[in-house]
Structures are given as structure tokens and as C-alpha cells.
Design a protein around this motif. Structure first.
Motif, short mmCIF file in Angstrom:
data_model
loop_
_atom_site.label_atom_id
_atom_site.label_comp_id
_atom_site.label_asym_id
_atom_site.label_seq_id
_atom_site.Cartn_x
_atom_site.Cartn_y
_atom_site.Cartn_z
N ARG A 118 52.30 52.88 -6.76
CA ARG A 118 51.03 53.39 -7.26
C ARG A 118 49.96 52.92 -6.27
O ARG A 118 49.37 51.86 -6.41
CB ARG A 118 50.76 52.83 -8.67
CG ARG A 118 51.69 53.40 -9.71
CD ARG A 118 51.44 52.82 -11.11
NE ARG A 118 52.01 51.47 -11.22
CZ ARG A 118 51.30 50.36 -11.28
NH1 ARG A 118 49.98 50.40 -11.20
NH2 ARG A 118 51.89 49.19 -11.39
N SER A 119 49.70 53.73 -5.26
CA SER A 119 48.92 53.29 -4.11
C SER A 119 47.58 53.98 -3.96
O SER A 119 46.80 53.61 -3.08
CB SER A 119 49.74 53.51 -2.82
OG SER A 119 50.09 54.88 -2.67
N GLN A 120 47.29 54.97 -4.79
CA GLN A 120 46.06 55.74 -4.63
C GLN A 120 45.01 55.25 -5.63
O GLN A 120 45.21 55.29 -6.84
CB GLN A 120 46.36 57.23 -4.80
CG GLN A 120 45.40 58.10 -4.02
CD GLN A 120 45.98 59.48 -3.73
OE1 GLN A 120 47.08 59.82 -4.18
NE2 GLN A 120 45.25 60.29 -2.99
N HIS A 121 43.87 54.82 -5.11
CA HIS A 121 42.87 54.06 -5.86
C HIS A 121 42.12 54.93 -6.87
O HIS A 121 41.53 55.96 -6.51
CB HIS A 121 41.88 53.45 -4.86
CG HIS A 121 41.04 52.35 -5.39
ND1 HIS A 121 39.69 52.26 -5.12
CD2 HIS A 121 41.35 51.29 -6.16
CE1 HIS A 121 39.21 51.17 -5.69
NE2 HIS A 121 40.20 50.57 -6.33
N LEU A 122 42.09 54.49 -8.13
CA LEU A 122 41.43 55.23 -9.20
C LEU A 122 40.00 54.78 -9.46
O LEU A 122 39.31 55.37 -10.29
CB LEU A 122 42.24 55.10 -10.50
CG LEU A 122 43.55 55.88 -10.54
CD1 LEU A 122 44.42 55.41 -11.71
CD2 LEU A 122 43.28 57.37 -10.65
N GLY A 123 39.56 53.71 -8.81
CA GLY A 123 38.20 53.21 -9.00
C GLY A 123 37.41 53.25 -7.71
O GLY A 123 37.87 53.77 -6.69
N ILE A 124 36.21 52.71 -7.78
CA ILE A 124 35.41 52.43 -6.59
C ILE A 124 35.14 50.94 -6.59
O ILE A 124 34.82 50.35 -7.64
CB ILE A 124 34.09 53.23 -6.58
CG1 ILE A 124 34.37 54.69 -6.18
CG2 ILE A 124 33.06 52.61 -5.64
CD1 ILE A 124 33.13 55.57 -6.16
N ASP A 125 35.28 50.31 -5.42
CA ASP A 125 35.03 48.89 -5.27
C ASP A 125 33.64 48.66 -4.69
O ASP A 125 33.24 49.34 -3.74
CB ASP A 125 36.06 48.26 -4.34
CG ASP A 125 37.46 48.25 -4.92
OD1 ASP A 125 37.58 48.16 -6.15
OD2 ASP A 125 38.43 48.31 -4.14
N LEU A 126 32.93 47.70 -5.26
CA LEU A 126 31.61 47.28 -4.76
C LEU A 126 31.75 45.83 -4.32
O LEU A 126 31.94 44.94 -5.15
CB LEU A 126 30.56 47.42 -5.86
CG LEU A 126 30.41 48.82 -6.48
CD1 LEU A 126 29.44 48.78 -7.65
CD2 LEU A 126 29.95 49.83 -5.43
N PHE A 127 31.67 45.57 -3.03
CA PHE A 127 31.85 44.23 -2.47
C PHE A 127 30.51 43.54 -2.30
O PHE A 127 29.59 44.07 -1.66
CB PHE A 127 32.56 44.31 -1.11
CG PHE A 127 33.99 44.76 -1.20
CD1 PHE A 127 35.01 43.85 -1.34
CD2 PHE A 127 34.30 46.11 -1.15
CE1 PHE A 127 36.34 44.26 -1.42
CE2 PHE A 127 35.62 46.54 -1.22
CZ PHE A 127 36.64 45.62 -1.36
N ALA A 128 30.39 42.35 -2.87
CA ALA A 128 29.18 41.54 -2.78
C ALA A 128 29.58 40.11 -3.17
O ALA A 128 30.68 39.88 -3.69
CB ALA A 128 28.07 42.07 -3.69
N ALA A 231 45.46 52.25 -9.97
CA ALA A 231 45.92 53.10 -8.88
C ALA A 231 47.02 54.00 -9.42
O ALA A 231 47.66 53.70 -10.43
CB ALA A 231 46.43 52.26 -7.71
N ALA A 232 47.26 55.11 -8.73
CA ALA A 232 48.23 56.11 -9.18
C ALA A 232 49.20 56.45 -8.06
O ALA A 232 48.89 56.28 -6.87
CB ALA A 232 47.51 57.38 -9.63
N LYS A 233 50.37 56.94 -8.43
CA LYS A 233 51.27 57.47 -7.42
C LYS A 233 50.63 58.72 -6.81
O LYS A 233 50.14 59.60 -7.54
CB LYS A 233 52.61 57.85 -8.06
CG LYS A 233 53.39 56.69 -8.64
CD LYS A 233 54.68 57.20 -9.27
CE LYS A 233 55.45 56.09 -9.95
NZ LYS A 233 56.67 56.58 -10.63
N PRO A 234 50.64 58.84 -5.48
CA PRO A 234 50.08 60.06 -4.88
C PRO A 234 50.69 61.34 -5.43
O PRO A 234 49.98 62.35 -5.56
CB PRO A 234 50.39 59.86 -3.38
CG PRO A 234 50.39 58.38 -3.20
CD PRO A 234 51.01 57.83 -4.47
N SER A 235 51.96 61.31 -5.77
CA SER A 235 52.61 62.51 -6.31
C SER A 235 52.09 62.90 -7.68
O SER A 235 52.29 64.03 -8.13
CB SER A 235 54.13 62.29 -6.39
OG SER A 235 54.44 61.22 -7.27
N GLU A 236 51.41 61.95 -8.38
CA GLU A 236 50.88 62.21 -9.71
C GLU A 236 49.36 62.22 -9.72
O GLU A 236 48.74 62.14 -10.79
CB GLU A 236 51.40 61.14 -10.68
CG GLU A 236 52.92 61.12 -10.82
CD GLU A 236 53.42 59.99 -11.70
OE1 GLU A 236 52.61 59.11 -12.06
OE2 GLU A 236 54.62 59.99 -12.04
#
Length: 264
Positions: A118-128, A231-236
Motif C-alpha cells: 500500500r504505497s500510494q499516499h491518501l493524505g497530504i503531509d505538512l512538515f513543520a 496509503a493504498a495499493k496503486p492497483s486499487e
């Protein structure tokens, strides 16, 4: 980030898969929910003190190794030092990790089902920096919370439930928090738009990552509490994109914070 927890949730997910196979939107309510969020975008409060619509940023690419690496065997202290120097040189208060990005840090067994990551990111990261305050973008109640304290997991996590109009219900997830962010919470606690909700955590409490907020929109919790697939599988991907749409619908950053379908 474990298996689905109830028969009903499993059946709903199967129905989404069946709809997609028939050429339909996987989650039937998703289009209306996305439309409501888009139509009300002007009233959302920024989740950070800086205005994400206008402030300077560095948008990072974690689909391949570079000078800043997250997760895996990387040293979060050293990687944090490198990122903070880059952000300071750019006079940018925040770094961004992209939605839909196919990340190499999710290739370990921890992120695999049936041998596929499950390598495809479902969120957005905010680094601080650690302990950066986080504000609720709209009114809601605490749906659930937990300290997901495995290595490279979410660490302390809060999920809010929002029902801003009749027939509209969705959730927002806040991951990699400080442990103190969970103090005083209870299910059903009311949270107002603009209210201080939590603070960024530091490594190793936050799952051992560079300090950041993982922000995610969820349309169906699939029976889960205090945790959700990040994260999700790219195929899904098409199925999970319907359940977890682009968080930039709420964050509204003008930069390109969405990776291409190939993660580049």
C-alpha cells in the motif's frame, strides 16, 4: 493499517469494488460530498497559523530517494535537520508531502497485503517543527482517537466527524501528533472551526518521522476508530480515491501538491 474490522465494512468495500468494475463511481455518495466541500471552500479555517493559500512552501517528492528521505531506515533527526535548513533558505514555514504519491518508504512488509505494498499516499503531509499548532478547518466532533505507537505508524491520531448539512457526513484525520494532543479528548467532544485541536508530534512519539501533520479526508470510516489506511495499493487507487479524496479540497494550496498517477 490493519485488516477491515467488520462484516458490514467488508461488504461496503466490496460494493465499492463492484461499482468500479461496472464503470461507476466506487462510493455512490462521494460526488455529492466532494461537491459540498468544494462549494463551501471559502469558509474553511486554515489548519496552520500560516495561510496555506499564500505562504511560501517547498513541495517534496518522496517517490524516489533524494537529499530528504522519510521513513524506512532513514534517521529522522538528520533528515529533520536537512529539511529545516532547506525551508529556512526558502523562507518557507512549511514543507509539503503530496497526495497520490507512490512512495518508496511504503515498500516494507508493514505496508503490504497479499505481497503488494500500500504505497500510494491518501493524505497530504505538512512538515513543520514539533508542537506546531493545528486548528480545526470546520466544526465537528471527535469521532475517535488513539496512539498508534508502532514504528512508522501514525503515532497519536485524532479523527473528527463533520455533519455540516443534511445528508453530508465526512471525517478528517490528523496523524503524527504530540501525545499531549490526546489529553482531555472524548468521543463526541465538540470542536469549533478555528479551535486549537492538536499539535505536531516529535520523533519517536510521532511514529519516528520528521515532524509533520498527515491530513486526510475520509468519506467512509469502514468501521475503524482512531486509525485509518494512510496509503493504498496503486492497483486499487480509483476505489480509495473515492473514499479519501484530495485533502487539498480543504487545504486549498495553489501549488501542485498532487502527484501524477505514476507518482512522478
Amino acid at each position: 493499517m490493519t485488516a477491515l474490522r467488520s462484516t458490514a465494512a467488508t461488504q461496503r468495500l466490496q460494493s465499492y469494488q463492484d461499482r468500479f468494475a461496472n464503470g461507476d463511481e466506487p462510493m455512490p455518495e462521494a460526488a455529492n460530498l466532494r461537491a459540498w466541500i468544494d462549494e463551501n471552500r471559502d469558509v474553511f479555517h486554515s489548519v496552520m497559523e500560516c495561510d496555506l493559500k499564500t505562504c511560501a512552501k517547498i513541495v517534496y517528492d518522496f517517490s524516489s530517494n533524494s537529499d530528504v528521505v522519510i521513513g524506512g531506515e532513514s534517521d529522522p533527526a538528520r533528515q529533520t535537520e536537512i529539511m529545516w535548513l532547506q525551508l529556512a533558505d526558502a523562507n518557507a514555514p512549511v514543507g509539503i508531502g503530496r497526495y497520490r504519491e507512490d512512495r518508496i518508504c511504503y515498500q516494507s512488509e508493514q505496508f503490504k497485503n497479499d505481497g503488494k505494498a500500500r504505497s500510494q499516499h491518501l493524505g497530504i503531509d505538512l512538515f513543520a517543527p514539533a508542537y506546531t499548532p493545528v486548528f480545526a478547518p470546520l466544526d465537528g466532533v471527535v469521532h475517535s482517537f488513539a496512539d498508534n505507537n508502532l514504528h512508522l505508524d501514525y503515532g497519536p491520531t485524532i479523527i473528527l466527524q463533520h455533519e455540516p448539512a443534511e445528508g453530508i457526513r465526512f471525517y478528517t484525520l490528523y496523524g503524527h501528533l504530540s501525545r499531549e494532543s490526546l489529553d482531555g479528548l472524548y468521543k463526541g467532544k465538540e470542536i469549533n472551526a478555528g479551535e486549537l485541536l492538536c499539535r505536531f508530534g516529535d520523533f519517536p512519539i510521532n511514529g519516528d518521522w520528521i515532524p509533520h501533520l498527515h491530513f486526510q479526508i475520509i468519506f467512509d470510516m469502514l468501521g475503524r476508530e482512531g486509525d485509518f489506511f494512510g496509503a493504498a495499493k496503486p492497483s486499487e487507487w480509483d476505489i480509495w480515491e473515492s473514499i479519501c479524496p484530495n485533502p487539498n479540497l480543504i487545504l486549498q494550496m495553489p501549488e501542485n501538491v498532487t502527484a501524477s498517477r505514476k507518482g512522478v
